[in-house]
Design a protein around this motif. Structure first.
Motif, PDB file in Angstrom:
ATOM      1  N   VAL A  10       0.849  -1.201   0.000  1.00 46.91           N
ATOM      2  CA  VAL A  10       0.000   0.000   0.000  1.00 46.91           C
ATOM      3  C   VAL A  10       0.884   1.250   0.000  1.00 46.91           C
ATOM      4  N   ILE A  11       1.883   1.266   0.872  1.00 42.02           N
ATOM      5  CA  ILE A  11       2.737   2.459   0.971  1.00 42.02           C
ATOM      6  C   ILE A  11       3.485   2.677  -0.349  1.00 42.02           C
ATOM      7  N   ALA A  12       4.052   1.613  -0.914  1.00 43.24           N
ATOM      8  CA  ALA A  12       4.794   1.762  -2.182  1.00 43.24           C
ATOM      9  C   ALA A  12       3.864   2.307  -3.263  1.00 43.24           C
ATOM     10  N   GLY A  13       2.629   1.800  -3.307  1.00 42.29           N
ATOM     11  CA  GLY A  13       1.677   2.241  -4.338  1.00 42.29           C
ATOM     12  C   GLY A  13       1.291   3.696  -4.162  1.00 42.29           C
ATOM     13  N   LEU A  14       1.115   4.112  -2.908  1.00 45.93           N
ATOM     14  CA  LEU A  14       0.676   5.493  -2.669  1.00 45.93           C
ATOM     15  C   LEU A  14       1.834   6.491  -2.763  1.00 45.93           C
ATOM     16  N   LEU A  15       3.062   5.969  -2.737  1.00 47.21           N
ATOM     17  CA  LEU A  15       4.207   6.875  -2.926  1.00 47.21           C
ATOM     18  C   LEU A  15       4.588   6.982  -4.406  1.00 47.21           C
ATOM     19  N   SER A  16       3.990   6.115  -5.244  1.00 44.72           N
ATOM     20  CA  SER A  16       4.368   6.155  -6.669  1.00 44.72           C
ATOM     21  C   SER A  16       3.608   7.282  -7.369  1.00 44.72           C
ATOM     22  N   ALA A  17       4.039   7.625  -8.547  1.00 43.47           N
ATOM     23  CA  ALA A  17       3.360   8.678  -9.324  1.00 43.47           C
ATOM     24  C   ALA A  17       3.004   8.112 -10.697  1.00 43.47           C
ATOM     25  N   PRO A  18       1.717   8.053 -11.099  1.00 41.00           N
ATOM     26  CA  PRO A  18       0.560   8.368 -10.287  1.00 41.00           C
ATOM     27  C   PRO A  18       0.367   7.362  -9.154  1.00 41.00           C
ATOM     28  N   LYS A  19      -0.448   7.737  -8.176  1.00 42.41           N
ATOM     29  CA  LYS A  19      -0.690   6.839  -7.042  1.00 42.41           C
ATOM     30  C   LYS A  19      -1.498   5.630  -7.502  1.00 42.41           C
ATOM     31  N   ARG A  20      -1.181   4.478  -6.900  1.00 43.61           N
ATOM     32  CA  ARG A  20      -1.865   3.231  -7.276  1.00 43.61           C
ATOM     33  C   ARG A  20      -2.122   2.381  -6.053  1.00 43.61           C
ATOM     34  N   LEU A  21      -3.122   1.532  -6.147  1.00 44.83           N
ATOM     35  CA  LEU A  21      -3.287   0.445  -5.167  1.00 44.83           C
ATOM     36  C   LEU A  21      -3.513  -0.817  -5.994  1.00 44.83           C
ATOM     37  N   PRO A  22      -2.752  -1.891  -5.761  1.00 42.14           N
ATOM     38  CA  PRO A  22      -2.885  -3.081  -6.614  1.00 42.14           C
ATOM     39  C   PRO A  22      -4.259  -3.735  -6.492  1.00 42.14           C
ATOM     40  N   SER A  23      -4.816  -4.173  -7.635  1.00 40.83           N
ATOM     41  CA  SER A  23      -6.187  -4.703  -7.626  1.00 40.83           C
ATOM     42  C   SER A  23      -6.315  -5.985  -6.801  1.00 40.83           C
ATOM     43  N   LYS A  24      -5.222  -6.713  -6.617  1.00 43.34           N
ATOM     44  CA  LYS A  24      -5.334  -7.947  -5.808  1.00 43.34           C
ATOM     45  C   LYS A  24      -5.775  -7.618  -4.368  1.00 43.34           C
ATOM     46  N   LEU A  25      -5.539  -6.365  -3.942  1.00 40.45           N
ATOM     47  CA  LEU A  25      -5.902  -6.009  -2.565  1.00 40.45           C
ATOM     48  C   LEU A  25      -7.418  -5.866  -2.362  1.00 40.45           C
ATOM     49  N   PHE A  26      -8.183  -5.912  -3.450  1.00 44.32           N
ATOM     50  CA  PHE A  26      -9.646  -5.922  -3.297  1.00 44.32           C
ATOM     51  C   PHE A  26     -10.118  -7.156  -2.536  1.00 44.32           C
ATOM     52  N   TYR A  27      -9.361  -8.259  -2.679  1.00 44.53           N
ATOM     53  CA  TYR A  27      -9.933  -9.564  -2.364  1.00 44.53           C
ATOM     54  C   TYR A  27      -9.609 -10.077  -0.966  1.00 44.53           C
ATOM     55  N   ASP A  28     -10.315  -9.550   0.037  1.00 40.73           N
ATOM     56  CA  ASP A  28     -10.404 -10.259   1.309  1.00 40.73           C
ATOM     57  C   ASP A  28     -11.830 -10.830   1.335  1.00 40.73           C
TER      58      ASP A  28
END
Ligand SMILES: C[S@@+](CC[C@H](N)C(=O)[O-])C[C@H]1O[C@@H](n2cnc3c(N)ncnc32)[C@H](O)[C@@H]1O
Length: 309
Positions: A10-28
């Motif tokens: 999450v932190i790596a994605g939100l520090l990237s430009a543009p900001k991202r959150l990986p779609s695999k994190l949808f799945y709990d």
């Protein structure tokens, strides 16, 4: 508190430009339930179209897979298509479902074991984009990777090739892939599928914010983010974003992340292919297409391909 890996991603994605959150994190557990709801929506043509292709062509697909197969599935979800496949195959030997969503994997595996008592089910809870170990299972005469749902569309094309190359070496020879992909089509149909009237896809998208809030024990509200999904035609992909409704500061572990009002976080890409562009991806990955099946509207397609020697 979430796992170290979740927090790092999450932190790596939100520090990237543009900001991202990986779609695999949808799945709990909750994300998987929301995805199941999406599959039943009127606008979400993907699941019902893929199922209709199975209903029509499964005997042909099963003949290509052959007897005594070991089936390895990436992203089993609720396992509805799996049950259709296992029912059609000639004496499938074993089944290895791989999914990141532990609760749903346990439920689907239990149900499939009960329904197919002669098939040995060996679930693996793992992120299939990382290296993972397969359980030691006696190999079938043919080993097949089952990857329906157009989940391959979540990879950018070079990533899809890299992933499918790894899949080819995992399954070995003689080995095959039975894979579903969503087809390029008109913008209206595509955008409606990711912007349903009931707002379930919006809830699914905002669920990522609930996961971040829970995972870091911070107070961020899903209501402070707008769901935005559109078809990026030059790239042949649906893009799902979360757009911050206000200027916000997120304190995640020791990182401070600033979100401007109107700033976008990319949460999912879903690439659309033509049979030709998908055959090219498969060829680059070391597979040769044996057959492609589609529906009368040319909305979705399933492809059987064998690992090239
Ligand atoms: C789009 S759903 C498809 C589900 C089902 N195969 C279908 O066709 O309806 C994607 C599935 O893949 C799983 N998944 C997504 N990313 C994953 C990853 N990196 N590793 C393992 N499983 C993943 C999700 O938990 C979910 O069950």
């Amino acid at each position: 508190m979430a796992t170290e890996r979740f927090r790092r991603e999450v932190i790596a994605g939100l520090l990237s430009a543009p900001k991202r959150l990986p779609s695999k994190l949808f799945y709990d557990e909750r994300g998987s339930q929301l995805f199941d709801e999406i599959t039943r929506l009127d606008e979400y043509y993907l699941t019902r179209t893929e199922i209709s292709i199975f209903e029509r062509y499964l005997p042909e697909m099963a003949a290509l897979v052959g007897p005594n197969a070991l089936v390895i599935e990436f992203g089993t979800g609720a396992g509805i298509k799996t049950a259709m496949l296992l029912r059609s195959l000639d004496h499938p030997r074993a089944y290895i479902p791989i999914d990141i969503s532990s609760e749903q994997l346990a439920i689907a595996s239990r149900e499939l074991s009960a329904r197919f008592p002669t098939v040995a089910v060996h679930p693996v809870c793992a992120d299939y984009t990382e290296s993972f170990r397969l359980p030691v299972v006696e190999r079938g005469e043919r080993n097949v990777i089952f990857f329906p749902g157009s989940t391959i569309g979540n990879f950018e094309p070079p990533g899809a090739v890299e992933f499918l190359r790894r899949a080819a070496s995992l399954v070995g020879t003689p080995g095959a892939l039975l894979i579903g992909f969503d087809r390029v089509k008109d913008r209206k149909t595509l955008e409606a599928a990711y912007n349903d009237k009931k707002g379930v896809t919006a809830q699914f998208n905002r669920h990522l914010i609930e996961r971040v809030a829970e995972g870091f024990e911070v107070s961020i509200s899903p209501e402070d983010f707008e769901h935005y999904a559109f078809y990026n035609e030059p790239e042949n992909r649906i893009e799902m974003h979360l757009v911050s409704r206000k200027s916000q500061v997120l304190c995640l572990d020791s990182q401070t992340i600033h979100l401007a009002a109107g700033e976008h976080i990319i949460t999912e890409y879903s690439y659309k292919y033509t049979p030709e562009s998908f055959a090219k991806i498969l060829a680059e990955s070391g597979f040769q297409v044996s057959n492609t099946w589609t529906d009368p509207m040319d909305y979705f397609a399933l492809c059987h391909a064998v690992v090239q020697r």
